[in-house]
Design a protein around this motif. Structure first.
Motif, mmCIF file in Angstrom:
data_model
loop_
_atom_site.group_PDB
_atom_site.id
_atom_site.type_symbol
_atom_site.label_atom_id
_atom_site.label_comp_id
_atom_site.label_asym_id
_atom_site.label_seq_id
_atom_site.Cartn_x
_atom_site.Cartn_y
_atom_site.Cartn_z
ATOM 1 N N LEU A 39 0.834 -1.205 0.000
ATOM 2 C CA LEU A 39 0.000 0.000 0.000
ATOM 3 C C LEU A 39 0.869 1.256 0.000
ATOM 4 N N GLN A 40 1.945 1.212 0.762
ATOM 5 C CA GLN A 40 2.844 2.371 0.818
ATOM 6 C C GLN A 40 3.493 2.635 -0.535
ATOM 7 N N LEU A 41 3.775 1.582 -1.293
ATOM 8 C CA LEU A 41 4.341 1.741 -2.628
ATOM 9 C C LEU A 41 3.373 2.458 -3.568
ATOM 10 N N ARG A 42 2.105 2.491 -3.175
ATOM 11 C CA ARG A 42 1.081 3.142 -3.981
ATOM 12 C C ARG A 42 0.668 4.494 -3.394
ATOM 13 N N GLY A 43 1.533 5.039 -2.546
ATOM 14 C CA GLY A 43 1.305 6.365 -2.004
ATOM 15 C C GLY A 43 0.282 6.437 -0.899
ATOM 16 N N ILE A 44 -0.025 5.310 -0.278
ATOM 17 C CA ILE A 44 -1.030 5.256 0.783
ATOM 18 C C ILE A 44 -0.333 5.079 2.131
ATOM 19 N N GLU A 45 -0.721 5.865 3.100
ATOM 20 C CA GLU A 45 -0.203 5.667 4.450
ATOM 21 C C GLU A 45 -0.899 4.447 5.047
ATOM 22 N N ALA A 46 -0.135 3.467 5.440
ATOM 23 C CA ALA A 46 -0.707 2.224 5.962
ATOM 24 C C ALA A 46 -0.035 1.854 7.272
ATOM 25 N N ILE B 213 -7.688 1.334 -5.143
ATOM 26 C CA ILE B 213 -6.380 1.884 -4.789
ATOM 27 C C ILE B 213 -5.679 2.237 -6.094
ATOM 28 N N ASN B 214 -4.732 3.139 -6.026
ATOM 29 C CA ASN B 214 -3.978 3.523 -7.214
ATOM 30 C C ASN B 214 -2.892 2.492 -7.515
ATOM 31 N N PRO B 215 -2.468 2.382 -8.768
ATOM 32 C CA PRO B 215 -1.352 1.485 -9.100
ATOM 33 C C PRO B 215 -0.075 1.933 -8.400
ATOM 34 N N GLU B 216 0.922 1.065 -8.412
ATOM 35 C CA GLU B 216 2.203 1.374 -7.777
ATOM 36 C C GLU B 216 2.822 2.623 -8.388
ATOM 37 N N LEU B 217 3.339 3.501 -7.535
ATOM 38 C CA LEU B 217 3.963 4.726 -8.004
ATOM 39 C C LEU B 217 5.260 4.408 -8.722
ATOM 40 N N LEU B 218 5.502 5.060 -9.846
ATOM 41 C CA LEU B 218 6.741 4.867 -10.593
ATOM 42 C C LEU B 218 7.740 5.934 -10.176
ATOM 43 N N ILE B 219 8.898 5.509 -9.724
ATOM 44 C CA ILE B 219 9.945 6.437 -9.291
ATOM 45 C C ILE B 219 10.909 6.647 -10.441
ATOM 46 N N ASN B 220 11.172 7.879 -10.779
ATOM 47 C CA ASN B 220 12.067 8.177 -11.895
ATOM 48 C C ASN B 220 13.464 7.621 -11.654
ATOM 49 N N ASP B 221 14.020 7.033 -12.681
ATOM 50 C CA ASP B 221 15.389 6.533 -12.624
ATOM 51 C C ASP B 221 16.339 7.731 -12.705
ATOM 52 N N PRO B 222 17.233 7.899 -11.716
ATOM 53 C CA PRO B 222 18.141 9.046 -11.740
ATOM 54 C C PRO B 222 19.009 9.108 -12.981
ATOM 55 N N ILE B 223 19.324 7.950 -13.566
ATOM 56 C CA ILE B 223 20.129 7.927 -14.794
ATOM 57 C C ILE B 223 19.345 8.552 -15.939
ATOM 58 N N ASP B 224 18.034 8.199 -16.010
ATOM 59 C CA ASP B 224 17.183 8.748 -17.052
ATOM 60 C C ASP B 224 17.059 10.255 -16.901
ATOM 61 N N ASP B 225 16.943 10.727 -15.634
ATOM 62 C CA ASP B 225 16.837 12.160 -15.378
ATOM 63 C C ASP B 225 18.063 12.885 -15.881
ATOM 64 N N GLU B 226 19.252 12.302 -15.672
ATOM 65 C CA GLU B 226 20.489 12.946 -16.124
ATOM 66 C C GLU B 226 20.531 13.038 -17.654
ATOM 67 N N LEU B 227 20.031 11.991 -18.314
ATOM 68 C CA LEU B 227 20.042 12.000 -19.774
ATOM 69 C C LEU B 227 19.096 13.066 -20.308
ATOM 70 N N ILE B 228 17.935 13.206 -19.625
ATOM 71 C CA ILE B 228 16.953 14.193 -20.058
ATOM 72 C C ILE B 228 17.497 15.595 -19.880
ATOM 73 N N ASN B 229 18.209 15.830 -18.748
ATOM 74 C CA ASN B 229 18.750 17.158 -18.465
ATOM 75 C C ASN B 229 20.010 17.400 -19.294
#
Length: 219
Positions: A61-68, A203-219
């Motif tokens: 549940l926590q992975l989906r942004g829910i306090e449990a 409940i919402n699907p699991e939250l996707l956390i941005n890959d820091p490597i992908d962020d660097e490539l985008i920036n």
């Protein structure tokens, strides 16, 4: 259509599994629901199994942004009266809880499955000795049948929102067939409940956390 899709997904993921979703019910007045703070309750006398189950479900549940929160963090695993439960509900509301996810075993059933050669119940035998010879080993030789146990479980999602009626949102009936590993059974059960709740948009699907490597490539 949505229920059909859910059934297909469950069949694909759990067809080789001992944990099976048998039936579900959803409050027809509820289309979507977004719990913010959930109490996870797994009712069993096995304290270790309860802790493992509640913690796994809490983590999902926590992975989906829910306090449990696990029930073992809130109250002791002991028998409570109706007044105790009313007080507990009021305390939960005062603490910001809006949802309870409650799981328990509701029945145990022992079953026997006969091997194929001994499953011709619609056959007609003209003589007693033929009939008797055909089936006597079913009763006297354990190699001709398999015995197993089915645990019937139920998980329910309750709304305890202070501004709404405290009501049942969803209920799922799950069969656990001859569990060999408590850890694996708990994991399969938790995954099945989460999948069902996602498909019902409770409940919402699991939250996707941005890959820091992908962020660097985008920036």
């Amino acid at each position: 259509m949505k229920r059909f899709i859910l059934v297909i997904i469950v069949i694909v993921l759990f067809s080789c599994n001992s944990t099976q979703l048998i039936e579900t019910w959803k409050n027809p007045e509820v289309t979507t629901y977004e719990p913010s703070k959930v109490l996870v309750v797994g009712l069993t006398s096995n304290l270790e199994a309860r802790r493992n189950f509640e913690n796994q479900l809490k983590s999902e549940l926590q992975l989906r942004g829910i306090e449990a929160i696990s029930s073992l963090e809130i109250f002791k695993p002991e028998k409570m009266t109706e007044n105790d439960l009313k007080t507990l509900e009021n305390n939960l509301i005062d603490s910001g809880f809006d949802t309870i996810l409650f799981s328990k075993i509701i029945g145990v059933e022992d079953k026997i499955v006969y091997k194929k050669n001994y499953d011709g119940y619609d056959e007609t035998y003209s003589k007693f000795r033929e009939d008797y010879l055909k089936y006597q080993d079913v009763y006297y030789n354990p190699d001709y049948y398999n015995e197993y146990t089915v645990y019937h479980a139920e998980t329910a999602l309750y709304c305890i929102c202070p501004t709404k009626d405290r009501s049942l949102l969803w209920k799922g009936y799950i069969d656990i067939v001859e569990p060999e590993s408590a850890e694996r059974t708990i994991t399969n059960y938790v995954n099945l409940v989460i999948l069902a709740l996602e498909q019902e948009q409770l409940i919402n699907p699991e939250l996707l956390i941005n890959d820091p490597i992908d962020d660097e490539l985008i920036n």
